[in-house]
Design an enzyme around this catalytic site. Structure first.
Site, short mmCIF file in Angstrom:
data_model
loop_
_atom_site.label_atom_id
_atom_site.label_comp_id
_atom_site.label_asym_id
_atom_site.label_seq_id
_atom_site.Cartn_x
_atom_site.Cartn_y
_atom_site.Cartn_z
N SER A 150 -1.16 -6.12 1.27
CA SER A 150 -1.48 -4.67 0.18
C SER A 150 -1.35 -3.89 0.97
O SER A 150 -2.34 -2.95 1.98
CB SER A 150 -2.04 -5.74 -0.59
OG SER A 150 -2.77 -4.43 -1.77
N TYR A 163 -11.66 -6.19 -2.08
CA TYR A 163 -10.12 -6.24 -2.24
C TYR A 163 -9.76 -5.86 -0.59
O TYR A 163 -8.18 -6.09 -0.56
CB TYR A 163 -9.99 -6.36 -3.92
CG TYR A 163 -8.20 -6.31 -3.49
CD1 TYR A 163 -7.25 -7.42 -3.92
CD2 TYR A 163 -7.88 -5.03 -3.41
CE1 TYR A 163 -6.40 -7.55 -3.91
CE2 TYR A 163 -5.86 -5.48 -3.83
CZ TYR A 163 -4.96 -6.65 -3.54
OH TYR A 163 -4.15 -7.06 -3.51
C1 8X3 Z 1 -2.27 -4.05 -5.19
C2 8X3 Z 1 -1.55 -2.88 -4.72
O1 8X3 Z 1 -2.22 -0.35 -5.47
O2 8X3 Z 1 -2.65 -1.88 -6.79
O3 8X3 Z 1 -1.97 -5.45 -3.72
O4 8X3 Z 1 -3.83 -1.68 -4.80
S1 8X3 Z 1 -3.09 -1.66 -5.28
#
Ligand code: 8X3
Length: 266
Positions: A150, A163
């Protein structure tokens, strides 16, 4: 909307692809795209009814197999992988797509259980799958691991904490695998998307099922679509065998690093 398959005739070196988190969003889009270019597809996820629906959409010509399993249950995962039918037992492509974010608050207000589930899903399950499948790929000198990282792993933002850190783990794991795979034909890539909309449940899950909050985030905002990521997966896989795409960072034109987003007035 266009899709990669309709423009380019792909010729795959690979035969069988395993996709985790295949029951919705990016995972199911990758499954359909892979089926569209003639790959055998193994669909792995927790929700059997959803997997069956996706499987039915792959078309009669596609050989597919369902692994109904929770990636965080490593014992069950091992049993599933060890008992694959013969024709699916040689996995050429592993797409580590299963992953989630839980919670939107800052680190100091986060629940331990949310952090634990993110670490188990986004880090431990990927590490296990790589550990399980990589030796076989190296032995055959054929294979490709495609991780779903990500942009959160590259740019910090408030509320990103575990995350974002888990996605930095995925990026670093990918880079290190590349180093260990030097001298083999096995490839490894990390796709680093920004916000993805469409039928992904990412935002809903992150907001603990609060539909209104999840919808608000998307209002007036053009996110990436799951098919955009599926097209990138096919593009990565279809490079000539000597080409390894190490990482592909992608975000919609209405997002910028650090989760700056452009919301059109509604
Ligand atoms: C999710 C991308 O930009 O919402 O993996 O963190 S973001």
């Amino acid at each position: 909307m266009w899709d990669y398959q309709s423009r380019v005739k792909l010729k795959m070196y690979y035969k069988t692809i395993l996709i985790t988190g295949a029951s919705s969003g990016i995972g199911s889009a990758i499954a359909k795209a892979a089926a569209g270019v003639g790959l055998q597809v193994i669909l792995l996820a927790r929700r059997l009814d959803r997997l069956r629906e996706i499987q039915a959409q792959l078309g009669v010509d596609t050989q597919s197999h369902i692994l109904n399993c929770d990636v965080t249950d490593l014992d069950a995962l091992r049993v599933c992988l060890n008992t694959l039918p013969d024709e699916f037992s040689r996995i050429d492509v592993l797409v580590n797509n299963a992953g989630l974010a839980l919670g939107v608050g800052n680190a100091q207000s986060a629940e331990w259980d949310d952090w634990r589930v993110m670490i188990d899903t986004n880090c431990k399950a990927i590490a296990f799958l790589v550990n399980f499948l990589l030796p076989k790929m190296v032995e055959r000198n054929l294979g490709h691991i495609v991780n779903l990282g990500s942009v959160a792993g590259n740019y910090p933002y408030p509320g990103g904490h575990i995350y974002a850190a888990s996605k930095a783990f995925v990026a670093e794991l990918t880079r290190n695998l590349k180093a260990d795979l030097l001298g083999t034909a096995v490839r490894v890539s990390n796709i680093e998307p920004g916000m993805v909309g469409g039928d992904t449940e990412f935002s809903l899950v992150r907001h603990h099922g609060d539909q209104q909050a999840a919808d608000k985030l998307r209002q007036g905002f053009q996110a990436l679509e799951p098919i955009d990521i599926a097209n990138i997966v096919l593009w990565i896989l279809n490079q000539p065998p000597h080409v390894n795409l190490n990482r592909v960072e992608v975000m919609s034109i209405t997002q910028a690093p650090g989760r700056m987003v452009y919301h059109k007035e509604t």
